[in-house]
Design an enzyme around this catalytic site. Structure first.
Site, short mmCIF file in Angstrom:
data_model
loop_
_atom_site.label_atom_id
_atom_site.label_comp_id
_atom_site.label_asym_id
_atom_site.label_seq_id
_atom_site.Cartn_x
_atom_site.Cartn_y
_atom_site.Cartn_z
N SER A 142 0.88 -1.17 0.00
CA SER A 142 0.00 0.00 0.00
C SER A 142 0.91 1.21 0.00
O SER A 142 2.10 1.10 0.31
CB SER A 142 -0.85 0.00 1.27
OG SER A 142 -1.50 1.24 1.44
N TYR A 156 -2.34 -1.60 10.48
CA TYR A 156 -2.34 -1.71 9.02
C TYR A 156 -1.02 -1.20 8.45
O TYR A 156 -0.37 -1.86 7.64
CB TYR A 156 -3.52 -0.90 8.45
CG TYR A 156 -3.71 -1.05 6.96
CD1 TYR A 156 -4.24 -2.23 6.43
CD2 TYR A 156 -3.36 -0.03 6.08
CE1 TYR A 156 -4.42 -2.37 5.06
CE2 TYR A 156 -3.55 -0.17 4.72
CZ TYR A 156 -4.08 -1.34 4.21
OH TYR A 156 -4.25 -1.49 2.85
N1 LIG Z 1 -8.73 -0.36 -0.88
C1 LIG Z 1 -7.68 0.42 -0.74
O1 LIG Z 1 -7.79 1.67 -0.69
C2 LIG Z 1 -6.31 -0.19 -0.65
C3 LIG Z 1 -5.20 0.67 -0.75
C4 LIG Z 1 -3.93 0.12 -0.67
C5 LIG Z 1 -3.76 -1.24 -0.52
N2 LIG Z 1 -4.86 -2.06 -0.42
C6 LIG Z 1 -4.61 -3.49 -0.27
O2 LIG Z 1 -5.18 -4.16 -1.38
C7 LIG Z 1 -5.39 -5.54 -1.04
C8 LIG Z 1 -6.79 -5.94 -1.48
O3 LIG Z 1 -7.74 -5.23 -0.68
P1 LIG Z 1 -9.04 -4.53 -1.28
O4 LIG Z 1 -8.97 -3.10 -0.91
O5 LIG Z 1 -9.24 -4.94 -2.68
O6 LIG Z 1 -10.16 -5.17 -0.30
P2 LIG Z 1 -11.32 -6.24 -0.55
O7 LIG Z 1 -11.83 -6.56 0.82
O8 LIG Z 1 -12.28 -5.75 -1.57
O9 LIG Z 1 -10.53 -7.50 -1.14
C9 LIG Z 1 -9.70 -8.28 -0.32
C10 LIG Z 1 -10.08 -9.74 -0.48
O10 LIG Z 1 -9.18 -10.51 0.34
C11 LIG Z 1 -9.96 -11.56 0.91
N3 LIG Z 1 -9.33 -12.04 2.13
C12 LIG Z 1 -9.25 -11.43 3.34
N4 LIG Z 1 -8.64 -12.24 4.22
C13 LIG Z 1 -8.33 -13.38 3.57
C14 LIG Z 1 -7.70 -14.58 3.94
N5 LIG Z 1 -7.27 -14.80 5.22
N6 LIG Z 1 -7.52 -15.54 3.00
C15 LIG Z 1 -7.95 -15.35 1.74
N7 LIG Z 1 -8.58 -14.24 1.33
C16 LIG Z 1 -8.76 -13.26 2.23
C17 LIG Z 1 -11.32 -10.93 1.20
O11 LIG Z 1 -12.33 -11.93 1.32
C18 LIG Z 1 -11.50 -10.04 -0.02
O12 LIG Z 1 -12.24 -10.70 -1.04
C19 LIG Z 1 -5.18 -5.63 0.47
O13 LIG Z 1 -3.89 -6.17 0.70
C20 LIG Z 1 -5.24 -4.19 0.92
O14 LIG Z 1 -4.54 -3.96 2.09
C21 LIG Z 1 -6.13 -1.55 -0.48
#
Ligand SMILES: NC(=O)c1ccc[n+]([C@@H]2O[C@H](COP(=O)([O-])OP(=O)(O)OC[C@H]3O[C@@H](n4cnc5c(N)ncnc54)[C@H](O)[C@@H]3O)[C@@H](O)[C@H]2O)c1
Length: 281
Positions: A142, A156
């Site tokens: 991130s 986080y």
């Molecule tokens: N949304 C943002 O603004 C943002 C910004 C920077 C980084 N991220 C990172 O992006 C990545 C994806 O997150 P997102 O924002 O798309 O959220 P999201 O919740 O839409 O997608 C994340 C997915 O990971 C799955 N997940 C969670 N725990 C799990 C586990 N133990 N085993 C298998 N699957 C699991 C969830 O069911 C979900 O479908 C994460 O690592 C998050 O930290 C998100």
């Protein structure tokens, strides 16, 4: 990797948000995709979306905090597609709360998913890439992996700094074996991350204050856009992948604290420092 045509990609957390965006971008470029996630309904929907693009997809319920389930996911992927060319370690969760009050169980949970989840993916899929002398890993960190942007998201940010550092070590150690590594550092993206977020050490009546501010959410981009950025960056063998120009500016300002301290230590040093480590990217 010169193109994704007939390449096999694995995406953890691939049922939703950024993982889904990456999976669709890769499938749109001809890749076959194996998805691991906990959310079975969204897994089925994403598999159907990939198949609608003419791609082949496998969706498996797999918890990235379980060694056995990640290994089972690897075995199922190999049984279906024969090899893996691209590993996208993307599953992630969030914990919000004041660092001094967050419960130990919540620290352990977030580090298990966001840090050890990457380690399990690498242990399961990368040895075969090293043997073949080809492959690529994308770890989702991130912008919170390089910049402590908020005092409300200590667990986080801690997990994402670890993800960034782990990715840099991995990039340097795998490069001689022909395996590339990228670290994805998105800014705000419109996803379902809030659904799984835990508040820890925050009284229920104050939780609304710990959510993203609406003005920050105006900067959020679509996960599909992140998927496109990732696909292009992997083809360019780019190490750090950013998505928001204003995050880059904020990071530059924040980094000044480090630069001032570095200037102090250099000024106090009797010998000029020797620079022997080139940048990773
Ligand atoms: N949304 C943002 O603004 C943002 C910004 C920077 C980084 N991220 C990172 O992006 C990545 C994806 O997150 P997102 O924002 O798309 O959220 P999201 O919740 O839409 O997608 C994340 C997915 O990971 C799955 N997940 C969670 N725990 C799990 C586990 N133990 N085993 C298998 N699957 C699991 C969830 O069911 C979900 O479908 C994460 O690592 C998050 O930290 C998100």
């Amino acid at each position: 990797m010169k193109s994704f045509e007939n390449q096999v990609a694995v995406v953890t957390g691939g049922a939703s948000g950024i993982g889904r965006g990456i999976a669709l971008a890769l499938a749109g470029r001809g890749a076959h995709v194996a998805l691991a996630d906990l959310h079975e309904a969204r897994l089925a929907e994403t598999v159907a979306a990939i198949e609608a693009l003419g791609g082949k997809a496998l969706g498996l319920r797999c918890d990235v905090t379980s060694d056995a389930e990640v290994e089972g996911f690897r075995d199922a992927t190999l049984a279906r597609f024969g090899r893996v060319d691209l590993l996208c370690n993307n599953a992630g969760v969030s914990v919000l709360g004041p660092c001094e009050r967050v419960e130990m169980a919540d620290w352990q949970w977030i580090l298990d998913v966001n840090v050890l989840g990457l380690v399990r993916g690498v242990r399961a899929f990368v040895p075969a890439m090293v043997e073949r002398g080809a492959g690529h890993v994308v770890n989702t960190a991130s912008v919170a992996g390089i910049w402590a942007y908020s005092w409300d998201a200590g667990p986080y940010i801690t997990s994402k700094f670890a993800a960034y550092g782990y990715s840099e070590v991995l990039a340097r150690s795998l490069r001689p074996h022909g395996v590339g590594v990228s670290v994805l550092c998105p800014g705000l993206v419109s996803t379902n991350l809030g659904e799984t977020a835990r508040f820890s050490g925050v009284p229920a009546e104050r939780r609304a204050e710990w959510l993203y501010f609406p003005e920050e959410m105006r900067d959020a981009i679509a996960p599909e856009a992140v998927g496109e950025i990732v696909a292009e960056a992997v083809l360019k063998k780019q190490f750090a992948i950013f998505t928001h120009a204003h995050d880059a500016e904020r990071f530059r300002t924040w980094r000044l604290d480090i630069e001032r301290s570095l200037d102090d230590v250099i000024a106090a040093s009797p010998k000029p420092p020797r620079l022997d480590r080139p940048p990773v990217g």
